[in-house]
Design a protein around this motif. Structure first.
Motif: not given
Length: 269
Positions: A37-41, A235-236, A241-242
């Motif tokens: 997820s982009h949340l982690d990276t 925009m994502l 989803v995370a």
């Protein structure tokens, strides 16, 4: 819905709480590996890459010195900090905004982005944060002439629009008789109307109201009663989803705590 009834005028276009439902630098190498997820990276890289055209006041505008300012710029500064990251602006165009996001050149796309079903096919949207419908802007002396789509769609009317976004789609879909002019520079499109080389530009209410303040002689036409309902969001990347869940929760907390409205007021009042 989290709250209440949208008001009129500036509060209409800034009706963020009513809607929540529950670049000049080179991109850094933070593209997620498969399944990440982009949340982690983003947290790992400590950099949030943000695509924006940077030509749309009051959302995102690139100044002569290369820095960006506006509503979304302020909000992205706070959002980046919540992830322990610094914002890195990736300059793009409206035509390339979605392709650049889909190609992984950035982690999020902002700058006054309208929610559309065409974009939804290739990307996620955050929860919408503003009602911002399509509104004409014209010379003040001509406002009475352009009160409806039908009144604008006349052979004698010169409609101007910028390429690659919802303004172009609206113009081409609704104006079949008017003379259409594609103008590649969103920043100077308003000067074309003042110089009497065009008559009407249909954009979002927030931009129309902002530009009538900046360009004496131009007036937004009924910004509290837009020609077409619209919403603004970020925009994502699709299927992350995370990341979307985190963005939506951060936005909700900013609204509930009042920081969001203070940012809106700083640019719209």
């Amino acid at each position: 819905m989290r709250s209440c009834t949208p008001s009129i005028g500036l509060t209409f276009i800034a009706a963020a709480a009513a809607l929540l439902s529950g670049c000049a630098m080179a991109p850094a190498a933070t593209t997620p590996v498969a399944g990440a997820s982009h949340l982690d990276t983003v947290q790992k890289a400590a950099v949030l890459r943000i695509c924006t055209p940077g030509d749309y006041k009051p959302f995102s505008f690139q100044k002569p010195d290369g820095a960006f300012e506006g509503i979304d710029v302020d909000l992205m500064t706070g959002f980046s900090a919540s992830l322990g990251a610094k914002p890195e602006w990736v300059k793009t165009t409206w035509a390339n905004l979605l392709p650049d996001l889909a190609a992984g050149k950035c982690d999020i796309a902002v700058g006054g982005v309208s929610v559309t079903t065409d974009r939804q096919k290739r990307a996620f949207f955050s929860a919408p944060y503003m009602v911002n419908g399509k509104t004409p802007i014209a010379r003040c002396a001509d406002v009475a002439k352009y009160q409806s789509v039908a009144a604008i769609d006349q052979p004698s009317v010169r409609v101007i629009f910028n390429p690659g976004g919802s303004n172009e789609r609206f113009a081409r879909a609704n104006f079949k008789k008017a003379k259409l002019t594609l103008h590649g520079e969103n920043v100077t499109i308003f000067d074309e109307i003042l110089a009497n080389r065009a008559d009407v530009f249909v954009t979002e209410a927030a931009e129309a109201i902002t530009q009538q303040k900046l360009k004496p002689g131009l007036c937004a036409v009924n910004p509290d009663k837009p020609l077409q309902y619209g919403e603004m969001a970020w925009m994502l990347p699709r299927d992350d989803v995370a990341f979307k869940s985190y963005v939506d929760q951060w936005l909700h907390l900013q609204q509930a705590g009042g920081d969001f409205q203070r940012t809106m007021d700083r640019w719209l009042k």
